[in-house]
Enzyme design. Structure first.
Site, PDB file in Angstrom:
ATOM      1  N   CYS A 209       7.990   3.244   5.489  1.00  0.00           N
ATOM      2  CA  CYS A 209       6.872   3.602   4.245  1.00  0.00           C
ATOM      3  C   CYS A 209       7.743   2.822   3.477  1.00  0.00           C
ATOM      4  O   CYS A 209       7.541   2.646   2.376  1.00  0.00           O
ATOM      5  CB  CYS A 209       6.558   4.202   4.542  1.00  0.00           C
ATOM      6  SG  CYS A 209       6.926   6.035   4.024  1.00  0.00           S
TER       7      CYS A 209
ATOM      8  N   CYS B 174      -3.591   4.934  10.206  1.00  0.00           N
ATOM      9  CA  CYS B 174      -2.032   4.882   9.872  1.00  0.00           C
ATOM     10  C   CYS B 174      -0.973   5.356  10.892  1.00  0.00           C
ATOM     11  O   CYS B 174       0.517   4.748  11.590  1.00  0.00           O
ATOM     12  CB  CYS B 174      -1.071   3.599   8.731  1.00  0.00           C
ATOM     13  SG  CYS B 174      -1.357   2.440   7.883  1.00  0.00           S
TER      14      CYS B 174
ATOM     15  N   CYS C  39      -0.518   8.476   7.019  1.00  0.00           N
ATOM     16  CA  CYS C  39      -1.786   7.775   6.477  1.00  0.00           C
ATOM     17  C   CYS C  39      -2.526   8.325   8.306  1.00  0.00           C
ATOM     18  O   CYS C  39      -2.689   7.874   8.787  1.00  0.00           O
ATOM     19  CB  CYS C  39      -1.931   7.584   5.621  1.00  0.00           C
ATOM     20  SG  CYS C  39      -1.325   7.861   4.212  1.00  0.00           S
TER      21      CYS C  39
ATOM     22  N   CYS D  63       0.800  -1.862   0.119  1.00  0.00           N
ATOM     23  CA  CYS D  63       0.130  -0.208   0.295  1.00  0.00           C
ATOM     24  C   CYS D  63       0.615   0.628   0.130  1.00  0.00           C
ATOM     25  O   CYS D  63       0.533   2.250  -0.976  1.00  0.00           O
ATOM     26  CB  CYS D  63      -0.540   0.238   1.365  1.00  0.00           C
ATOM     27  SG  CYS D  63      -2.306   1.457   1.368  1.00  0.00           S
ATOM     28  N   CYS D  64       2.132   1.085   0.804  1.00  0.00           N
ATOM     29  CA  CYS D  64       2.699   2.380   0.559  1.00  0.00           C
ATOM     30  C   CYS D  64       3.530   2.884  -0.822  1.00  0.00           C
ATOM     31  O   CYS D  64       3.443   3.582  -1.069  1.00  0.00           O
ATOM     32  CB  CYS D  64       3.863   2.528   1.583  1.00  0.00           C
ATOM     33  SG  CYS D  64       3.406   2.477   3.938  1.00  0.00           S
TER      34      CYS D  64
END
Ligand code: SF4
Length: 251
Positions: free
Chosen positions: A234, A209, A206, A123-124
């Site tokens: 990340c 997170c 984010c 995702c990162c």
């Protein structure tokens, strides 16, 4: 000689020259000494706000860019808007690739990043690392808000170093600043900041997170708090050499 024509020894000399200077002087000197594109990536944290203030008030020819992951806090978007309004400047935004994002969501769901470290890094990768690569394409220098005391992973952060994986000079002009120095600088200079910092959020990323930290916790303890400390980056600042696992797993 490095790919962009800067000798390693020159980068080390630059770091030595930067050491006794103020933040404004460090950025100004870096701009004079490094030819070509200089890019500053901001996520609107306290460090980034101090740097953006120094860039905008001195009218330095440094590109200011943010990675709009699509999952930021409303307060972060508000900080972004207030910063543009205060300095009368636009901050360029890079968004994730639409098709890659749709595949990410189709594969793992909207909270897929919680399923494993690999899923979180993927995702990162889609939301941050790949857009960062676009931001830095062709740049000779990259300015960040990293500080040594932010975490054990960042303890050896230099003021300037050549980054071979990206073929550029990475500048960390706040590497040796303490949190209290930074807070004082922000307050004394009327620099806009994210109101989440007043609610216990020290490092803000984010929304899903990031949490506020408790007394005595490390600055980045609120980031991906469900993971081991050793893996809590990340991918923006710990990118392995080209061809390594990290580069491709994000794409
Ligand atoms: Fe995705 Fe969380 Fe990384 Fe943001 S911080 S890109 S939501 S895993």
């Amino acid at each position: 000689m490095s790919a962009n024509g800067f000798e390693t020894i020159e980068v080390n000399a630059l770091a030595t020259l930067l050491a006794p200077l103020t933040l404004q002087e460090r950025l100004s000197l870096a701009r004079r000494r490094i030819a070509g594109r200089l890019v500053f990536t901001t996520s609107f944290g306290l460090e980034d706000q101090a740097i953006v203030d120094a860039i905008f008030t001195q009218k330095l020819a440094i590109e200011v860019v943010t990675l709009d992951t699509g999952r930021l806090f409303p307060e972060t978007y508000d900080t972004w808007a207030r910063t543009e309004a205060q300095y009368g400047r636009r901050i360029a935004a890079l968004a994730p690739d639409g098709a890659a994002l749709e595949t990410l969501l189709a594969d793992g769901g909207v909270t897929g990043f919680r399923h494993s470290v690999e899923a979180r890094q993927r995702c990162c990768g889609v939301r941050k690392v790949v857009p960062l690569g676009r931001a830095l394409e062709g740049a000779q220098g990259w300015i960040t808000g990293l500080r040594s005391e932010q975490s054990a992973n960042r303890i050896a952060t230099p003021l300037a170093a050549y980054e071979p994986a990206r073929a550029l000079i990475k500048l960390n002009p706040l590497a040796d600043w303490s949190r209290s120095d930074l807070e004082a600088h922000i307050m004394q200079n009327g620099i806009p900041y994210n109101v989440l910092h007043d609610r216990g959020f020290v490092s803000v990323g984010c929304a899903p997170c990031t949490r506020a930290i408790r007394l005595g916790e490390a600055e980045r303890a609120g980031r991906w708090w469900w993971e081991d400390d050793a893996r809590k980056e990340c991918g923006l600042h710990n990118r392995p050499a080209q061809g390594g696992v990290g580069e491709h797993q994000y794409q």
